[in-house]
Design an enzyme around this catalytic site. Structure first.
Site, PDB file in Angstrom:
ATOM      1  N   LEU A  46      -2.467  19.047 -21.532  1.00  0.00           N
ATOM      2  CA  LEU A  46      -2.164  17.720 -22.074  1.00  0.00           C
ATOM      3  C   LEU A  46      -3.455  17.137 -22.633  1.00  0.00           C
ATOM      4  CD1 LEU A  46       0.153  15.915 -19.468  1.00  0.00           C
ATOM      5  CD2 LEU A  46       0.735  16.522 -21.816  1.00  0.00           C
ATOM      6  N   ASP A  47      -3.369  16.477 -23.796  1.00  0.00           N
ATOM      7  CA  ASP A  47      -4.532  15.785 -24.340  1.00  0.00           C
ATOM      8  C   ASP A  47      -5.029  14.748 -23.334  1.00  0.00           C
ATOM      9  OD1 ASP A  47      -4.415  17.198 -26.707  1.00  0.00           O
ATOM     10  OD2 ASP A  47      -3.231  15.669 -27.756  1.00  0.00           O
TER      11      ASP A  47
END
Length: 301
Positions: A46-47
């Site tokens: 996930l960013d």
């Protein structure tokens, strides 16, 4: 002789409800420390600014990571119309602007072109490798790259809210390798007004849901305690999308040694990838052939 890795021999999955800010790697390191685990990994980056499901595998569960990485995932995200950024999210620099704003009907009419089997060009700031180097490293140096389009299966893509003319909230269910930022970018281009992501949450990933996740605050509070161990989910949860085969006692013994072992009849067909269990515990993953499982991964539990 190699150095032995310190820590506990503990296996299972921890579903983390990741907050905005830390990287996925930082979360994995925190989980590994909190469990004093020898080995840990995650199933799908996930960013840093994204929230939601980050499934962290410990010990033998790391062998099941590919099955969660390949599983379907659901995202809820907000698209900001009227601006394109160099990162395709709110962290980047605005590189183009437009006064045009799409109507609800125009947005709904544009979404179907991004469903089904599509080809998607990753963002310039992404972990895609070019000549052995991550694209985001080149992008930080100001280099513009021609990134090759990649296949993506999008099962669902629906606008669920329209807070104002500048924003739309969209939900997407997709397969492995999807970039939500690219969807927002391409949707803005298709509507002739530009677009980027301002908010992103992974709602579920395979069998794991954000609402069942543990927060980083809880992990830190309960670190190295039996109470935290209680949140650990079994290794077998990572195999939920594969058919289960029941091994015979003799079959389980052979499988544990890496040899084909006899399994009882199940819904698996010849050549299917499946997993074998014995007394409720996963023994191996492999290929089902005429009453036997031919193992590709063996679990030491």
């Amino acid at each position: 002789m190699g150095r032995r890795r310190k820590g506990r021999d503990i296996s299972g999955w921890l579903v983390v409800d990741k907050p905005a800010g830390p990287t996925s790697t930082a979360v994995v390191n925190k989980v590994r420390w909190a469990f004093d685990a020898k080995k840990a990994g995650h199933a799908g980056t996930l960013d840093p600014d994204a929230t939601g499901v980050l499934a962290v595998a410990l010990g033998e569960a790391t062998k099941t990571v590919p099955y969660i990485t390949d599983a379907m995932k659901a995202y809820r995200f907000t698209v900001r119309f009227g601006q394109a950024t160099n990162t395709d999210d709110a962290e980047g620099e605005v590189i183009a602007e437009s006064d045009a704003r799409p109507s609800d009907d125009e947005i709904r009419a544009a979404l179907p072109q991004f469903t089904g089997d599509i080809m998607q060009v990753p963002p310039q700031f992404s972990a895609v490798k070019i000549d052995g180097e991550r694209a985001y490293k080149r992008a930080r140096d100001g280099e513009e790259m021609e990134l090759a389009a990649r296949p993506l299966f999008v099962e669902e893509l629906e606008m669920v809210e329209r807070p104002d003319a500048d924003h739309a909230v969209v939900e997407m269910v997709c397969g492995k390798g999807g970039y939500v930022r690219a969807i927002a970018r391409d949707l803005g281009q298709a509507l002739g007004c530009h677009g980027h992501v301002t908010d992103l949450r992974r709602v579920w990933s395979g069998p794991f849901e954000a609402e069942d996740g543990v927060s980083l605050a809880q992990i830190e509070e309960l670190a190295k305690s039996p109470e935290l161990d209680a949140y650990l989910r079994p290794l077998e949860d990572g195999l939920a999308d594969l058919p289960e085969l029941r091994a015979t006692p003799e079959g389980a013994a052979k499988l544990r040694n890496g040899n084909p072992g006899m399994v009882l009849t199940s819904e698996a067909e010849y050549g299917d990838e499946a997993w074998a269990s014995y007394e409720g515990r996963a023994v191996a993953v492999g290929t089902y052939r005429a009453g036997e499982l031919h193992p590709s991964r063996v679990f030491n539990q």
